[in-house]
Design a protein around this motif. Structure first.
Motif, PDB file in Angstrom:
ATOM      1  N   MET A 111     -10.447  45.348  58.221  1.00  0.00           N
ATOM      2  CA  MET A 111      -9.826  44.309  58.307  1.00  0.00           C
ATOM      3  C   MET A 111      -8.850  44.630  59.511  1.00  0.00           C
ATOM      4  SD  MET A 111      -7.198  43.122  55.064  1.00  0.00           S
ATOM      5  CE  MET A 111      -5.859  42.221  55.604  1.00  0.00           C
ATOM      6  N   THR A 112      -8.618  43.462  60.175  1.00  0.00           N
ATOM      7  CA  THR A 112      -7.867  43.457  61.494  1.00  0.00           C
ATOM      8  C   THR A 112      -6.134  43.169  61.066  1.00  0.00           C
ATOM      9  OG1 THR A 112      -9.562  42.077  62.541  1.00  0.00           O
ATOM     10  CG2 THR A 112      -7.484  42.007  63.493  1.00  0.00           C
ATOM     11  N   GLU A 113      -5.463  44.093  61.678  1.00  0.00           N
ATOM     12  CA  GLU A 113      -4.073  44.106  61.333  1.00  0.00           C
ATOM     13  C   GLU A 113      -3.474  43.444  62.661  1.00  0.00           C
ATOM     14  OE1 GLU A 113      -0.391  47.260  61.381  1.00  0.00           O
ATOM     15  OE2 GLU A 113      -2.385  47.903  61.293  1.00  0.00           O
ATOM     16  N   TRP A 114      -3.035  42.223  62.033  1.00  0.00           N
ATOM     17  CA  TRP A 114      -2.244  41.404  63.425  1.00  0.00           C
ATOM     18  C   TRP A 114      -0.611  41.738  63.435  1.00  0.00           C
ATOM     19  CZ3 TRP A 114      -4.915  38.170  66.428  1.00  0.00           C
ATOM     20  CH2 TRP A 114      -6.146  38.031  66.233  1.00  0.00           C
ATOM     21  N   ARG A 115      -0.105  41.708  64.681  1.00  0.00           N
ATOM     22  CA  ARG A 115       1.257  42.404  64.652  1.00  0.00           C
ATOM     23  C   ARG A 115       1.913  41.394  65.719  1.00  0.00           C
ATOM     24  NH1 ARG A 115       1.289  48.453  65.889  1.00  0.00           N
ATOM     25  NH2 ARG A 115       3.560  48.341  65.345  1.00  0.00           N
ATOM     26  N   LYS A 116       3.261  41.090  65.533  1.00  0.00           N
ATOM     27  CA  LYS A 116       4.076  40.279  66.430  1.00  0.00           C
ATOM     28  C   LYS A 116       4.942  41.132  66.870  1.00  0.00           C
ATOM     29  CE  LYS A 116       6.731  37.665  63.152  1.00  0.00           C
ATOM     30  NZ  LYS A 116       7.233  36.340  62.713  1.00  0.00           N
ATOM     31  N   ALA A 138      -5.545  44.862  67.780  1.00  0.00           N
ATOM     32  CA  ALA A 138      -6.338  45.776  68.580  1.00  0.00           C
ATOM     33  C   ALA A 138      -7.710  45.692  67.969  1.00  0.00           C
ATOM     34  CB  ALA A 138      -6.057  47.043  68.242  1.00  0.00           C
ATOM     35  N   LEU A 139      -8.642  45.257  68.813  1.00  0.00           N
ATOM     36  CA  LEU A 139     -10.088  45.133  68.438  1.00  0.00           C
ATOM     37  C   LEU A 139     -10.827  46.027  69.373  1.00  0.00           C
ATOM     38  CD1 LEU A 139     -10.149  41.110  68.915  1.00  0.00           C
ATOM     39  CD2 LEU A 139      -9.691  42.599  66.660  1.00  0.00           C
TER      40      LEU A 139
END
Length: 63
Positions: free
Chosen positions: A1-6, A23-24
């Motif tokens: 699962m992709t962890e999106w951050r702002k 991060a990919l």
């Protein structure tokens, strides 16, 4: 699962919408925080690093 951050500078209220990054493998994903299921794009890691450097230096403030 992709962890999106702002950014921690964006705040936590609904009015503090901004971009999110993830991060990919060999890239950095970018999306609009107020539309997480909307369009996204990815930059190669080196291009994302250069882009962030220009932002931090103020090079893009006048756009």
């Amino acid at each position: 699962m992709t962890e999106w951050r702002k950014s921690s500078h964006s705040g936590s209220t609904a009015q503090s919408d901004c971009v999110e990054m993830a991060a990919l493998p060999r890239a950095v994903g970018i999306r609009d925080s107020k539309n997480p299921d909307g369009p996204r794009f990815a930059l190669p890691t080196s291009a994302a690093r250069a882009f962030l450097t220009r932002i931090k230096c103020g090079d893009l403030d006048k756009l």
